[in-house]
Structures are given as C-alpha cells and as structure tokens.
Design a protein around this motif. Structure first.
Motif, PDB file in Angstrom:
ATOM      1  N   PHE A  85       0.821  -1.215   0.000  1.00 12.54           N
ATOM      2  CA  PHE A  85       0.000   0.000   0.000  1.00 12.54           C
ATOM      3  C   PHE A  85       0.853   1.263   0.000  1.00 12.54           C
ATOM      4  O   PHE A  85       0.482   2.255  -0.613  1.00 12.54           O
ATOM      5  N   GLU A  86       1.986   1.233   0.670  1.00 14.48           N
ATOM      6  CA  GLU A  86       2.884   2.389   0.644  1.00 14.48           C
ATOM      7  C   GLU A  86       3.427   2.620  -0.762  1.00 14.48           C
ATOM      8  O   GLU A  86       3.535   3.755  -1.211  1.00 14.48           O
ATOM      9  N   ASN A  87       3.753   1.530  -1.473  1.00 13.76           N
ATOM     10  CA  ASN A  87       4.242   1.650  -2.849  1.00 13.76           C
ATOM     11  C   ASN A  87       3.178   2.221  -3.785  1.00 13.76           C
ATOM     12  O   ASN A  87       3.503   2.890  -4.764  1.00 13.76           O
ATOM     13  N   LYS A  88       1.915   1.961  -3.479  1.00 15.20           N
ATOM     14  CA  LYS A  88       0.815   2.473  -4.292  1.00 15.20           C
ATOM     15  C   LYS A  88       0.400   3.889  -3.866  1.00 15.20           C
ATOM     16  O   LYS A  88      -0.461   4.490  -4.489  1.00 15.20           O
ATOM     17  N   GLY A  89       1.005   4.384  -2.785  1.00 19.94           N
ATOM     18  CA  GLY A  89       0.666   5.730  -2.316  1.00 19.94           C
ATOM     19  C   GLY A  89      -0.625   5.782  -1.521  1.00 19.94           C
ATOM     20  O   GLY A  89      -1.218   6.846  -1.375  1.00 19.94           O
ATOM     21  N   LEU A  90      -1.068   4.646  -1.016  1.00 15.40           N
ATOM     22  CA  LEU A  90      -2.305   4.593  -0.234  1.00 15.40           C
ATOM     23  C   LEU A  90      -1.961   4.502   1.244  1.00 15.40           C
ATOM     24  O   LEU A  90      -1.130   3.687   1.643  1.00 15.40           O
ATOM     25  N   ASN A  91      -2.612   5.314   2.038  1.00 18.49           N
ATOM     26  CA  ASN A  91      -2.350   5.329   3.472  1.00 18.49           C
ATOM     27  C   ASN A  91      -3.366   4.442   4.185  1.00 18.49           C
ATOM     28  O   ASN A  91      -4.559   4.741   4.190  1.00 18.49           O
ATOM     29  N   VAL A  92      -2.881   3.350   4.772  1.00 22.33           N
ATOM     30  CA  VAL A  92      -3.738   2.426   5.503  1.00 22.33           C
ATOM     31  C   VAL A  92      -3.177   2.278   6.907  1.00 22.33           C
ATOM     32  O   VAL A  92      -1.974   2.071   7.089  1.00 22.33           O
ATOM     33  N   ASP A  93      -4.050   2.381   7.890  1.00 23.16           N
ATOM     34  CA  ASP A  93      -3.658   2.262   9.289  1.00 23.16           C
ATOM     35  C   ASP A  93      -3.126   0.858   9.579  1.00 23.16           C
ATOM     36  O   ASP A  93      -3.640  -0.134   9.067  1.00 23.16           O
ATOM     37  N   MET A  94      -2.075   0.788  10.402  1.00 19.21           N
ATOM     38  CA  MET A  94      -1.433  -0.500  10.722  1.00 19.21           C
ATOM     39  C   MET A  94      -2.437  -1.464  11.367  1.00 19.21           C
ATOM     40  O   MET A  94      -2.403  -2.667  11.090  1.00 19.21           O
ATOM     41  N   LYS A  95      -3.324  -0.965  12.203  1.00 18.01           N
ATOM     42  CA  LYS A  95      -4.303  -1.848  12.856  1.00 18.01           C
ATOM     43  C   LYS A  95      -5.263  -2.453  11.833  1.00 18.01           C
ATOM     44  O   LYS A  95      -5.678  -3.598  11.975  1.00 18.01           O
ATOM     45  N   GLN A  96      -5.603  -1.692  10.806  1.00 16.30           N
ATOM     46  CA  GLN A  96      -6.458  -2.227   9.745  1.00 16.30           C
ATOM     47  C   GLN A  96      -5.720  -3.315   8.969  1.00 16.30           C
ATOM     48  O   GLN A  96      -6.314  -4.329   8.611  1.00 16.30           O
ATOM     49  N   VAL A  97      -4.443  -3.110   8.719  1.00 16.45           N
ATOM     50  CA  VAL A  97      -3.644  -4.110   8.013  1.00 16.45           C
ATOM     51  C   VAL A  97      -3.575  -5.388   8.851  1.00 16.45           C
ATOM     52  O   VAL A  97      -3.787  -6.489   8.344  1.00 16.45           O
ATOM     53  N   GLN A  98      -3.298  -5.245  10.134  1.00 13.83           N
ATOM     54  CA  GLN A  98      -3.221  -6.415  11.017  1.00 13.83           C
ATOM     55  C   GLN A  98      -4.562  -7.148  11.067  1.00 13.83           C
ATOM     56  O   GLN A  98      -4.608  -8.376  11.037  1.00 13.83           O
ATOM     57  N   SER A  99      -5.641  -6.395  11.130  1.00 13.48           N
ATOM     58  CA  SER A  99      -6.970  -6.996  11.158  1.00 13.48           C
ATOM     59  C   SER A  99      -7.257  -7.756   9.869  1.00 13.48           C
ATOM     60  O   SER A  99      -7.793  -8.869   9.899  1.00 13.48           O
ATOM     61  N   ALA A 100      -6.892  -7.176   8.745  1.00  9.83           N
ATOM     62  CA  ALA A 100      -7.125  -7.833   7.455  1.00  9.83           C
ATOM     63  C   ALA A 100      -6.278  -9.097   7.312  1.00  9.83           C
ATOM     64  O   ALA A 100      -6.754 -10.109   6.797  1.00  9.83           O
ATOM     65  N   VAL A 101      -5.026  -9.045   7.775  1.00  8.53           N
ATOM     66  CA  VAL A 101      -4.154 -10.224   7.708  1.00  8.53           C
ATOM     67  C   VAL A 101      -4.701 -11.331   8.614  1.00  8.53           C
ATOM     68  O   VAL A 101      -4.757 -12.498   8.217  1.00  8.53           O
ATOM     69  N   GLN A 102      -5.139 -10.970   9.814  1.00  9.22           N
ATOM     70  CA  GLN A 102      -5.720 -11.962  10.729  1.00  9.22           C
ATOM     71  C   GLN A 102      -6.965 -12.581  10.098  1.00  9.22           C
ATOM     72  O   GLN A 102      -7.154 -13.796  10.146  1.00  9.22           O
ATOM     73  N   SER A 103      -7.792 -11.751   9.496  1.00  7.19           N
ATOM     74  CA  SER A 103      -8.998 -12.247   8.836  1.00  7.19           C
ATOM     75  C   SER A 103      -8.639 -13.174   7.684  1.00  7.19           C
ATOM     76  O   SER A 103      -9.290 -14.205   7.481  1.00  7.19           O
ATOM     77  N   ALA A 104      -7.603 -12.834   6.945  1.00  2.00           N
ATOM     78  CA  ALA A 104      -7.169 -13.672   5.826  1.00  2.00           C
ATOM     79  C   ALA A 104      -6.689 -15.032   6.329  1.00  2.00           C
ATOM     80  O   ALA A 104      -6.974 -16.063   5.710  1.00  2.00           O
ATOM     81  N   TYR A 105      -5.949 -15.050   7.436  1.00  2.00           N
ATOM     82  CA  TYR A 105      -5.505 -16.327   8.012  1.00  2.00           C
ATOM     83  C   TYR A 105      -6.703 -17.176   8.415  1.00  2.00           C
ATOM     84  O   TYR A 105      -6.727 -18.383   8.203  1.00  2.00           O
ATOM     85  N   GLU A 106      -7.716 -16.543   8.987  1.00  2.00           N
ATOM     86  CA  GLU A 106      -8.886 -17.292   9.445  1.00  2.00           C
ATOM     87  C   GLU A 106      -9.729 -17.805   8.286  1.00  2.00           C
ATOM     88  O   GLU A 106     -10.340 -18.862   8.375  1.00  2.00           O
ATOM     89  N   LYS A 107      -9.775 -17.062   7.185  1.00  2.00           N
ATOM     90  CA  LYS A 107     -10.592 -17.453   6.040  1.00  2.00           C
ATOM     91  C   LYS A 107      -9.865 -18.381   5.078  1.00  2.00           C
ATOM     92  O   LYS A 107     -10.512 -19.070   4.291  1.00  2.00           O
ATOM     93  N   SER A 108      -8.548 -18.395   5.119  1.00  2.00           N
ATOM     94  CA  SER A 108      -7.779 -19.166   4.156  1.00  2.00           C
ATOM     95  C   SER A 108      -8.021 -20.658   4.330  1.00  2.00           C
ATOM     96  O   SER A 108      -7.981 -21.190   5.435  1.00  2.00           O
ATOM     97  N   THR A 109      -8.267 -21.325   3.215  1.00  2.00           N
ATOM     98  CA  THR A 109      -8.440 -22.782   3.259  1.00  2.00           C
ATOM     99  C   THR A 109      -7.091 -23.481   3.329  1.00  2.00           C
ATOM    100  O   THR A 109      -7.029 -24.676   3.592  1.00  2.00           O
ATOM    101  N   LEU A 110      -6.007 -22.744   3.106  1.00  2.00           N
ATOM    102  CA  LEU A 110      -4.679 -23.350   3.119  1.00  2.00           C
ATOM    103  C   LEU A 110      -4.060 -23.403   4.511  1.00  2.00           C
ATOM    104  O   LEU A 110      -3.141 -24.174   4.742  1.00  2.00           O
TER     105      LEU A 110
END
Length: 144
Positions: A85-110
């Motif tokens: 997101f930094e490379n794309k110039g988009l500002n995303v809060d670290m807590k939102q990133v952590q939340s999305a990564v945690q959600s991805a781990y929980e949803k991932s079938t792998l």
C-alpha cells in the motif's frame, strides 16, 4: 426595453435579492454537497477495504509453505501488505492491516485451523473397547 432590463437589474442589486438568493442557494446546496462528499468517501473506503482483504489473502496464501513460526508469518504478511500500500501511495492504518491479515488467516483454506478451547488435538484413531466390556444402553435414560 433596455431601460426596463436596467431597472430590474438595479432593483435586484439594491433590494438585496441577489445576496438572499446566494445565501439561500448556499444553505440548501451545502448539505447536498456534503452528503455527496461523505458518500464518495464511504465508497472509497469500502473499495480500499476490499483491496486490503484481497492483498492480505494473497500474501497469507503465499506464506503458507514457508518454514516460519505463525507469529513470524503474521509479521511478514503485515509488513508485505503495508509495503504494497505504501508503494501504491495509499495510506492504511497498521491496525487495519493487522486486522485484514488476521482475517485472511482465518478465512484461508490453506492454513490449518486449531480450536483454542480444546485441551489437546483429537486423535483420528477410533477408540477401541474390548469385546464384552461395552456398557449397555439404558432405553429409559435416552441418548447423551
């Protein structure tokens, strides 16, 4: 005809009608414009969250086979998503990133899921009871 038009313009300027029309237009138009701005920001945030979820899922799935601890994978995934997101110039809060990564781990079938409430992993081997020692079923008690 020209004199009538000049008289009307002078009357509009002298009576304050122009100021009143401007004020009325501003007070009526301002909430409309603000609602349009708010709607645009909300739509943009939804799209950003969707992109964040997609990038997080991709990064999580790419780290599944790595020989790292779960915490190291999580930290690496957060770092990669934040860098994207930094490379794309988009500002995303670290807590939102952590939340999305945690959600991805929980949803991932792998990724394997572990029930944190269980005491130990359930054995896949069926329990064997020696012949003749199985308890009898009492029809009056019903099933447990």
């Amino acid at each position: 005809m020209m004199k009538t038009i000049n008289d009307i313009i002078n009357w509009i300027l002298q009576s304050g009608l122009l100021v009143w029309l401007f004020y009325f237009g501003f007070t009526v138009g301002k909430p409309f414009i603000e609602s349009k701005i708010k709607h645009a920001k909300t739509a943009q945030q939804k799209e950003l969250w969707t992109l964040l979820q997609q990038v997080s899922m991709t990064v999580v799935n790419s780290l599944v086979g790595k020989d790292m601890t779960g915490q190291a994978k999580f930290a690496e995934a957060v770092t990669q998503v934040q860098a994207y997101f930094e490379n794309k110039g988009l500002n995303v809060d670290m807590k939102q990133v952590q939340s999305a990564v945690q959600s991805a781990y929980e949803k991932s079938t792998l990724t394997p899921t572990v029930d944190p409430t269980s005491q130990k992993a359930q054995s896949t081997k069926p329990a064997t009871i020696p012949a003749g020692q199985a308890p009898a079923i009492d029809p009056m008690k019903g099933e447990k």
